[in-house]
Scaffold this active site. Structure first.
Site, PDB file in Angstrom:
ATOM      1  N   MET A 291       0.840  -1.192   0.000  1.00  0.00           N
ATOM      2  CA  MET A 291       0.000   0.000   0.000  1.00  0.00           C
ATOM      3  C   MET A 291       0.875   1.243   0.000  1.00  0.00           C
ATOM      4  SD  MET A 291      -2.892  -1.058   2.803  1.00  0.00           S
ATOM      5  CE  MET A 291      -1.694  -1.646   3.988  1.00  0.00           C
TER       6      MET A 291
ATOM      7  N   PHE B  76       0.012   5.213   7.126  1.00  0.00           N
ATOM      8  CA  PHE B  76       0.999   5.533   6.088  1.00  0.00           C
ATOM      9  C   PHE B  76       1.541   4.267   5.434  1.00  0.00           C
ATOM     10  CE2 PHE B  76       0.810   9.186   8.973  1.00  0.00           C
ATOM     11  CZ  PHE B  76       0.357  10.130   8.083  1.00  0.00           C
ATOM     12  N   GLY B  77       2.556   4.410   4.547  1.00  0.00           N
ATOM     13  CA  GLY B  77       2.963   3.316   3.672  1.00  0.00           C
ATOM     14  C   GLY B  77       3.166   1.999   4.396  1.00  0.00           C
ATOM     15  N   SER B  78       2.638   0.910   3.859  1.00  0.00           N
ATOM     16  CA  SER B  78       2.675  -0.357   4.574  1.00  0.00           C
ATOM     17  C   SER B  78       2.378  -1.517   3.630  1.00  0.00           C
ATOM     18  CB  SER B  78       1.677  -0.324   5.732  1.00  0.00           C
ATOM     19  OG  SER B  78       0.449   0.214   5.298  1.00  0.00           O
ATOM     20  N   ARG B  79       2.147  -2.702   4.232  1.00  0.00           N
ATOM     21  CA  ARG B  79       1.975  -3.918   3.444  1.00  0.00           C
ATOM     22  C   ARG B  79       1.122  -4.913   4.217  1.00  0.00           C
ATOM     23  NH1 ARG B  79       7.146  -7.395   1.169  1.00  0.00           N
ATOM     24  NH2 ARG B  79       6.316  -9.485   1.463  1.00  0.00           N
TER      25      ARG B  79
END
Length: 237
Positions: free
Chosen positions: A108, A195-198
């Site tokens: 993401m 925020f940015g992640s997976r």
């Protein structure tokens, strides 16, 4: 009869309410101070424009669209998050199963919706949180080295699915709503990553994978695997 086009309604996710209010207060205060403290309106309007863009970016990040899976979900694993498929591979899962599984990883970016949904209907068997590092979420090692939360769900037809929320280089908080013993449904949110992640999903080796590497998927909307012989059909109106 002319078909009426549906308008997508986006709310602000509850995880972002406090941050957005604080950010708005800080930006509003800074801009008001500049307005009364300086004579150069060019500088003031420049700061105002930057403030507006910053606020809109954060607001966009915390958007929370209303979604319902449009098909029969039994026998399917549904994408738990928006983003890009960065891995589909057979791996050894050593935290819970201690056996080989098919890992499907969805990255993401900061522009994706960051709410996470349960991929199957069933019950929660296991929930755990591990502290860790904050490597870039698209890297393979982030699945085992980064801060993460792990949720295991048992479907009503006896298939166990593991989902792992993974913090990225910018993410500093993973929120998990799942609790052991509770019922889970594909239309319910599993958690949120700021925020940015997976998100990694660990499926049985005999799962029929329905997506491809680098494919864009939508949480609660894109089937990622078939877990049995049941096919999905549109729900009756």
């Amino acid at each position: 009869m002319r078909k009426v086009k549906r308008i997508k309604v986006h709310k602000v996710h509850r995880e972002g309410t406090g941050l957005l209010l604080s950010l708005f207060t800080v930006l509003f205060t800074v801009n008001m101070v500049l307005y009364y403290a300086i004579d150069n309106m060019f500088v003031f309007y420049g700061v105002l424009a930057v403030s507006a863009v910053l606020f809109l970016i954060v607001l966009n990040f915390f958007r929370c669209p209303f979604r319902r899976f449009p098909f029969e979900s039994e026998g399917l694993a549904i994408a738990p998050a928006d983003g890009t498929v960065v891995a589909i591979e057979e791996v050894m899962e050593n935290e819970y199963f201690h056996e080989k599984r098919i890992q499907v990883s969805i990255f993401m970016s900061v522009f994706n919706v960051h709410a996470n949904w349960f991929p199957v209907n069933g019950s929660i068997k296991y929930v755990a949180h591990q502290d860790g590092r904050f490597k870039a979420a698209y890297l393979p090692k982030s699945s085992t080295d980064n801060e993460r939360s792990t949720i295991v769900m048992a479907t009503d037809y006896g298939v166990d699915i593991l989902v792992r929320q993974i913090a990225g280089a910018m993410a500093r908080r993973i929120v998990t709503y799942a609790k052991v013993g509770e019922r889970c449904l594909v239309d319910e949110q599993m958690g949120f990553i700021k925020f940015g992640s997976r998100v990694d999903t660990f499926l049985p080796l005999d799962a029929d994978i329905l997506i491809e590497l680098d494919q864009k998927v939508t949480g609660n909307q894109t089937p990622i695997a078939r877990l049995g012989k049941i096919t999905y059909t549109p729900k009756a109106e």
